[in-house]
Motif scaffolding. Structure first.
Motif, PDB file in Angstrom:
ATOM      1  N   GLY A 142       0.806  -1.212   0.000  1.00 24.85           N
ATOM      2  CA  GLY A 142       0.000   0.000   0.000  1.00 24.85           C
ATOM      3  C   GLY A 142       0.840   1.262   0.000  1.00 24.85           C
ATOM      4  N   LEU A 143       2.162   1.101  -0.037  1.00 24.79           N
ATOM      5  CA  LEU A 143       3.068   2.250  -0.108  1.00 24.79           C
ATOM      6  C   LEU A 143       3.155   2.743  -1.548  1.00 24.79           C
ATOM      7  N   THR A 144       3.570   3.993  -1.719  1.00 22.13           N
ATOM      8  CA  THR A 144       3.773   4.520  -3.063  1.00 22.13           C
ATOM      9  C   THR A 144       5.124   4.056  -3.589  1.00 22.13           C
ATOM     10  N   GLY A 145       5.300   4.136  -4.910  1.00 19.40           N
ATOM     11  CA  GLY A 145       6.573   3.770  -5.509  1.00 19.40           C
ATOM     12  C   GLY A 145       7.708   4.616  -4.979  1.00 19.40           C
ATOM     13  N   GLU A 146       7.435   5.896  -4.761  1.00 15.86           N
ATOM     14  CA  GLU A 146       8.470   6.797  -4.251  1.00 15.86           C
ATOM     15  C   GLU A 146       8.886   6.411  -2.836  1.00 15.86           C
ATOM     16  N   GLU A 147       7.909   6.022  -1.998  1.00 13.32           N
ATOM     17  CA  GLU A 147       8.229   5.609  -0.626  1.00 13.32           C
ATOM     18  C   GLU A 147       9.097   4.350  -0.636  1.00 13.32           C
ATOM     19  N   ILE A 148       8.796   3.428  -1.546  1.00 14.78           N
ATOM     20  CA  ILE A 148       9.555   2.181  -1.620  1.00 14.78           C
ATOM     21  C   ILE A 148      10.977   2.444  -2.101  1.00 14.78           C
ATOM     22  N   VAL A 149      11.127   3.273  -3.136  1.00 17.40           N
ATOM     23  CA  VAL A 149      12.455   3.594  -3.659  1.00 17.40           C
ATOM     24  C   VAL A 149      13.289   4.316  -2.604  1.00 17.40           C
ATOM     25  N   THR A 150      12.657   5.245  -1.871  1.00 18.83           N
ATOM     26  CA  THR A 150      13.364   5.970  -0.808  1.00 18.83           C
ATOM     27  C   THR A 150      13.834   5.003   0.275  1.00 18.83           C
ATOM     28  N   ALA A 151      12.976   4.032   0.635  1.00 23.07           N
ATOM     29  CA  ALA A 151      13.344   3.040   1.644  1.00 23.07           C
ATOM     30  C   ALA A 151      14.507   2.179   1.167  1.00 23.07           C
ATOM     31  N   MET A 152      14.463   1.773  -0.112  1.00 23.10           N
ATOM     32  CA  MET A 152      15.553   0.961  -0.676  1.00 23.10           C
ATOM     33  C   MET A 152      16.863   1.737  -0.652  1.00 23.10           C
ATOM     34  N   GLU A 153      16.776   3.033  -0.956  1.00 21.46           N
ATOM     35  CA  GLU A 153      17.972   3.872  -0.955  1.00 21.46           C
ATOM     36  C   GLU A 153      18.533   4.031   0.457  1.00 21.46           C
ATOM     37  N   ALA A 154      17.627   4.216   1.431  1.00 20.34           N
ATOM     38  CA  ALA A 154      18.060   4.409   2.817  1.00 20.34           C
ATOM     39  C   ALA A 154      18.714   3.158   3.379  1.00 20.34           C
ATOM     40  N   ALA A 155      18.371   1.994   2.806  1.00 23.58           N
ATOM     41  CA  ALA A 155      18.897   0.728   3.334  1.00 23.58           C
ATOM     42  C   ALA A 155      20.304   0.431   2.842  1.00 23.58           C
ATOM     43  N   GLN A 156      20.794   1.212   1.886  1.00 23.94           N
ATOM     44  CA  GLN A 156      22.111   0.939   1.341  1.00 23.94           C
ATOM     45  C   GLN A 156      23.206   1.346   2.320  1.00 23.94           C
ATOM     46  N   THR A 157      24.273   0.568   2.311  1.00 26.12           N
ATOM     47  CA  THR A 157      25.436   0.873   3.142  1.00 26.12           C
ATOM     48  C   THR A 157      26.460   1.651   2.324  1.00 26.12           C
ATOM     49  N   PRO A 158      26.940   2.794   2.822  1.00 25.84           N
ATOM     50  CA  PRO A 158      27.921   3.570   2.055  1.00 25.84           C
ATOM     51  C   PRO A 158      29.167   2.752   1.747  1.00 25.84           C
ATOM     52  N   LYS A 216      15.165   6.375 -11.031  1.00 29.72           N
ATOM     53  CA  LYS A 216      15.778   6.177  -9.721  1.00 29.72           C
ATOM     54  C   LYS A 216      15.798   4.692  -9.355  1.00 29.72           C
ATOM     55  N   SER A 217      14.704   4.002  -9.639  1.00 29.50           N
ATOM     56  CA  SER A 217      14.598   2.573  -9.316  1.00 29.50           C
ATOM     57  C   SER A 217      15.648   1.762 -10.065  1.00 29.50           C
ATOM     58  N   VAL A 218      15.811   2.046 -11.362  1.00 29.73           N
ATOM     59  CA  VAL A 218      16.785   1.317 -12.164  1.00 29.73           C
ATOM     60  C   VAL A 218      18.203   1.524 -11.629  1.00 29.73           C
ATOM     61  N   LEU A 219      18.556   2.773 -11.308  1.00 31.97           N
ATOM     62  CA  LEU A 219      19.901   3.045 -10.794  1.00 31.97           C
ATOM     63  C   LEU A 219      20.144   2.385  -9.444  1.00 31.97           C
ATOM     64  N   LEU A 220      19.133   2.393  -8.581  1.00 29.76           N
ATOM     65  CA  LEU A 220      19.283   1.755  -7.274  1.00 29.76           C
ATOM     66  C   LEU A 220      19.499   0.258  -7.414  1.00 29.76           C
ATOM     67  N   LEU A 221      18.715  -0.368  -8.271  1.00 27.50           N
ATOM     68  CA  LEU A 221      18.845  -1.816  -8.458  1.00 27.50           C
ATOM     69  C   LEU A 221      20.164  -2.169  -9.143  1.00 27.50           C
ATOM     70  N   ARG A 222      20.567  -1.370 -10.121  1.00 29.54           N
ATOM     71  CA  ARG A 222      21.776  -1.678 -10.883  1.00 29.54           C
ATOM     72  C   ARG A 222      23.055  -1.419 -10.099  1.00 29.54           C
ATOM     73  N   PHE A 223      23.139  -0.251  -9.446  1.00 30.11           N
ATOM     74  CA  PHE A 223      24.420   0.161  -8.880  1.00 30.11           C
ATOM     75  C   PHE A 223      24.493   0.069  -7.355  1.00 30.11           C
ATOM     76  N   PHE A 224      23.346  -0.049  -6.689  1.00 27.66           N
ATOM     77  CA  PHE A 224      23.346  -0.178  -5.233  1.00 27.66           C
ATOM     78  C   PHE A 224      23.058  -1.611  -4.797  1.00 27.66           C
ATOM     79  N   GLU A 225      22.295  -2.344  -5.619  1.00 23.80           N
ATOM     80  CA  GLU A 225      21.985  -3.739  -5.273  1.00 23.80           C
ATOM     81  C   GLU A 225      22.685  -4.720  -6.205  1.00 23.80           C
ATOM     82  N   ASP A 226      23.545  -4.194  -7.079  1.00 31.38           N
ATOM     83  CA  ASP A 226      24.386  -5.033  -7.951  1.00 31.38           C
ATOM     84  C   ASP A 226      23.587  -5.994  -8.827  1.00 31.38           C
ATOM     85  N   LYS A 227      22.443  -5.551  -9.320  1.00 26.90           N
ATOM     86  CA  LYS A 227      21.633  -6.383 -10.206  1.00 26.90           C
ATOM     87  C   LYS A 227      22.094  -6.206 -11.655  1.00 26.90           C
TER      88      LYS A 227
END
Length: 253
Positions: free
Chosen positions: A140-156, A205-216
């Protein structure tokens, strides 16, 4: 790490042991844990050079394995390893996130936890990683909320993280940055990158997070987002182009 040698189990043996675990058989539970330690170790190596000893992360990953054993539902039409992998990785990422020097708000942490839990449950029921749209419908979350959460979960990433090593000296992130072209070398100093990321359209934003932050891979991103690999490639190129434009505008502004 020297892992004790335990035999590889067939799917049939694993399911038989899981049934015994559901009946309270602690010996079967111990066998399942021991025979899946290699899986944990293979996943833990993805998180090397994150400021923690591999042995510590291995212990955290083993907790994820035990949770997978206890939570696995035999009605799931998936292999146990398919179900266990996201739980093991999720446990390690939660540990790294909670120990992260970059702090986030309590509400965002709760959203991150909600998204991780949804992804784990959907992965178990679907037999694959869910798309962002599927997570949106499930939570029930928005796409933006989910992408923001995924980004916040990344380790520098540390600039001293090893990128490559053969028989010679290792190459660190800072070496790769220093060796870039004149056109791109200035990016290291652009701390505004995070702000620019926030201004990208959700899909980019979603594509970049998945590709470069989650190594997909592009194929994996295509499957998660329910689009073609060609579309992923096009969106990725456009996102990087937009980032360069916005960063140039900030430099010249």
């Amino acid at each position: 790490m020297n892992l004790p040698r335990f035999p590889l189990l067939s799917d049939k043996e694993i399911k038989s042991l899981l049934r015994r675990v559901k009946d309270g058989d602690e010996e079967a539970r111990e066998v399942l844990v021991n025979c899946n330690l290699k899986l944990v170790f293979s996943l833990v190596q993805r998180f090397n050079n994150r400021g923690h000893e591999l042995e510590d992360l291995f212990q955290i990953g083993t907790i994820g394995l035990i949770k997978a054993i206890d939570k696995f539902d035999l009605s799931y039409n998936v292999k146990f390893s398919t179900y266990a992998v996201p739980l093991i990785i999720g446990e390690i990422r939660r540990f790294l996130r909670d120990d992260n020097p970059v702090k986030v708000s309590r509400s965002l942490k709760e959203t991150v936890h909600r998204v991780h839990k949804a992804r784990e449950e959907l992965t178990a029921s679907l037999g694959r990683e869910p798309s962002i749209q599927e997570v949106t419908e499930y939570t029930g979350l928005t796409g933006e909320e989910i992408v923001t959460a995924m980004e916040a979960a990344q380790t520098p990433t540390s600039i001293f993280e090893t990128v490559y090593q053969d028989d010679g000296d290792p190459i660190y992130v800072m070496d790769a940055i220093a060796g870039e072209t004149e056109e791109s070398s200035g990016w290291f100093d652009k701390i505004a990158l995070k702000d620019v990321m926030q201004r990208l359209p959700d899909r980019e934003k979603s594509v970049l997070l998945l590709r470069f932050f989650e190594d997909k891979t592009q194929s994996q991103v295509a499957a998660i987002m329910n689009i073609s690999q060609v579309q992923v490639s096009r969106i990725e190129r456009q996102a990087l182009k937009n980032i360069r434009i916005m960063l140039d505008e900030q430099d010249n502004g």
